[in-house]
Design an enzyme around this catalytic site. Structure first.
Site, PDB file in Angstrom:
ATOM      1  N   LYS A  70      18.367   3.632  39.784  1.00 43.22           N
ATOM      2  CA  LYS A  70      17.872   4.215  38.529  1.00 43.22           C
ATOM      3  C   LYS A  70      17.983   3.197  37.400  1.00 43.22           C
ATOM      4  O   LYS A  70      18.829   2.300  37.464  1.00 43.22           O
ATOM      5  CB  LYS A  70      18.737   5.431  38.151  1.00 43.22           C
ATOM      6  CG  LYS A  70      18.483   6.667  38.977  1.00 43.22           C
ATOM      7  CD  LYS A  70      19.245   7.853  38.413  1.00 43.22           C
ATOM      8  CE  LYS A  70      18.986   9.097  39.234  1.00 43.22           C
ATOM      9  NZ  LYS A  70      17.599   9.568  39.179  1.00 43.22           N
ATOM     10  N   ARG A 111      17.488  16.477  47.994  1.00 43.32           N
ATOM     11  CA  ARG A 111      16.834  17.243  49.065  1.00 43.32           C
ATOM     12  C   ARG A 111      17.404  16.869  50.431  1.00 43.32           C
ATOM     13  O   ARG A 111      17.383  17.677  51.360  1.00 43.32           O
ATOM     14  CB  ARG A 111      15.321  17.042  48.988  1.00 43.32           C
ATOM     15  CG  ARG A 111      14.887  15.615  49.107  1.00 43.32           C
ATOM     16  CD  ARG A 111      13.478  15.372  48.605  1.00 43.32           C
ATOM     17  NE  ARG A 111      13.406  15.220  47.143  1.00 43.32           N
ATOM     18  CZ  ARG A 111      12.284  14.989  46.472  1.00 43.32           C
ATOM     19  NH1 ARG A 111      11.139  14.905  47.109  1.00 43.32           N
ATOM     20  NH2 ARG A 111      12.317  14.856  45.162  1.00 43.32           N
TER      21      ARG A 111
END
Ligand code: BES
Ligand code: MN
Ligand code: ZN
Length: 504
Positions: free
Chosen positions: A263, A337
């Site tokens: 990130k 996920r």
């Protein structure tokens, strides 16, 4: 904070000892002869008190009042949202004088919804985080007394709201903690502490057990971290054993660097909040333990860090989930996920009546819905409407987004059964479509709380959402369950499966 409910008329409130007395003023009220009503009538006549919700008038040592400070707070239309903003404004203003005992009364009789709003808003506005400060300013408000015309009639609503506050504050505490004070092990410890509550049990699995279960997707995310993963299984038993439970699954990424798909540096600190879904599950159990409703609930928390390391999972790696489906990890930052899909598969063994996962899953959901409503996805219309009603009632709102199969197109992979990302478009929905592949055995809903679980900027901090929504939902389910006791059981085949899994 200590909450108290007490029978108190507006006339009696004037002689109530308090550091601050907050009077919630309904539009048009103030016709009676007591001291407070007279003050309200005067203020109104002078144009000093407007009827807009949250408008305040601060009075110092007004005549006929025992409290040195009296705050008149307008209720506007008196709807729960207005009650909230009035209480939030009043507590915000009251905090300046460091009060210890605050009394809140209203000019008009409060109903259950209003009393709940008062308690939750007052707690929210007075919350202080202190755990990692050397000179923590403690919460000055020690006691909050809510005065109502008929305390007896509101006792249950008040108790449920106070328990919900305890849950919200537990969720805030763990979400606010920096990642070095909230490792997977510490988070699992917080879950274990909840087992002290009546009818709550907790079991914690480590890396070996999780690998043995075949949770290859969860393991892949955790493998880049020096902190060992934890898989928490919480249970609350408030209904007969054969009643199918609701399973809550909370994303517990205690820090999300993005992994190899790193990130950007700006605001990366906020990724300590990436376990807010997990924190909300702990918060719900805290509330259940206090309220003891007639329902069975299971809480599952896959907890780990998403880090960069020589052992980290790499873009292009293919991992095998517990369901047997293989997954191509095209982006290691789509890690939520991956841990959730294994937890969702694990949920099967409880033969649940519903499974709800709660996750700070996508930046795309923040773009879509902002900080106001959580994203709601569900394969089951009645579950979706129950959750959305519970959110409206708790003022912890969500908004349903679609799950058309066309959205799954982009998840196709040349090297595995499914890829973990699709294109940029509809990112919150494609993430939900990925999760849906692991939920074919039960009614399922997914709450994407990326925009609602914390606030950025000057007021940076956890919100405790969606504990209010979830507690409300579970309480209404428990009432339904009691109303038709005996039904709502798991289907026979599922019960058999569940029994088998429990003994293994
Ligand atoms: N934890 C983030 C989601 C997130 C982002 C929450 C910003 C709150 C604010 C999640 O793990 C993530 O990184 N998602 C990616 C998915 C993408 C790679 C498909 C995202 O949303 O950018
Ligand atoms: Mn991520
Ligand atoms: Zn994440």
């Amino acid at each position: 904070m200590d909450f108290q409910l007490k029978t108190l008329s507006i006339a009696q409130a004037a002689s109530e000892k308090a550091d601050v007395l907050i009077v919630l003023v309904a539009a048009g009220s103030g016709a009676s002869k007591d001291a407070l009503s007279a003050l309200i009538a005067q203020a109104r006549k002078a144009g000093d008190l407007q009827d807009k919700a949250g408008k305040l008038l601060a009075l110092y040592r007004p005549e006929g009042c025992a409290a040195p400070r009296v705050l008149l707070a307008s209720l506007g239309d008196g709807k729960p949202a207005s009650v909230r903003s009035a209480v939030a404004a009043a507590i915000g203003a009251a905090k300046g004088s460091n009060p210890r005992r605050v009394v809140i009364v209203a000019t008009e009789a409060m109903d259950a919804a209003a009393v709940g709003s008062v308690v939750i808003a007052a707690a929210d506005a007075s919350y202080v985080y202190g755990t990692t400060k050397s000179k923590a300013e403690p919460r000055t408000i020690r006691q909050l007394v809510v005065g109502a015309d008929d305390a007896g009639a509101l006792r249950q609503a008040f108790g449920e709201a106070a328990a919900t506050v305890a849950g919200i504050e537990l969720a805030k505490e763990w979400a606010n903690r920096p990642a070095n004070h909230c490792t997977p092990t510490l988070l699992a410890g917080a879950a274990e502490d909840l087992a002290k509550l009546p009818n709550v049990k907790c079991e914690v699995l480590g890396p070996k057990e999780v690998a043995k279960l075949g949770m290859g997707a969860f393991t892949a995310v955790a493998q880049g971290s020096a902190e060992p993963l934890r898989f928490v299984v919480l249970r609350y038993h408030g209904a007969p054993k054969d009643r199918a439970p609701v399973v809550l699954v909370g994303k517990g990424i205690t820090f999300d660097t993005g992994g190899v798909s790193l990130k950007p540096a700006a605001e990366m600190d906020e990724m300590k909040f990436d376990m807010s879904g997990a924190a909300s599950v702990l918060g719900v159990f805290r509330a259940l333990g206090e309220i003891q409703p007639a329902i069975n609930v299971v809480g599952l928390v896959p907890a780990c860090e998403n880090m960069n390391d020589g052992r980290s999972v790499k873009p292009g790696d293919v991992v095998t989930s517990m369901s047997g489906q293989t997954i191509e990890v095209l982006n290691t930052d789509a890690e939520g996920r991956l841990i959730l899909c294994d937890a969702l598969d694990y949920a099967k063994r409880f033969a649940p009546s519903a499974v709800i996962d709660i996750a700070t899953l996508t930046g795309a959901c923040v773009v879509a819905l902002g900080a106001v409503r959580s994203g709601l996805f569900s394969s089951d219309d009645s579950l979706a409407s129950a959750l959305s009603a519970a959110g409206d009632e708790a003022q912890d709102r969500c908004w349903r987004l679609p799950l058309d199969d066309d959205y799954a197109e982009g998840l196709k992979s040349n090297f595995a059964d499914v890829a973990n990302i699709a294109g940029r478009a509809g990112g919150a929905i494609t993430a939900a479509k990925f999760l849906q592949r692991f939920t074919s055995d039960f009614p399922w809903a997914h709450l994407d709380i990326a925009g609602t679980a914390w606030k950025s900027g000057a007021a940076k901090g956890a919100t405790g959402r969606p504990v209010g929504l979830l507690v409300n939902y579970l309480l209404s389910e428990s009432r339904k369950g009691v109303a038709k006791a005996g039904s709502g059981k798991a289907p026979k085949a599922a019960r058999k499966r569940a029994g088998k899994a429990r003994t293994s």
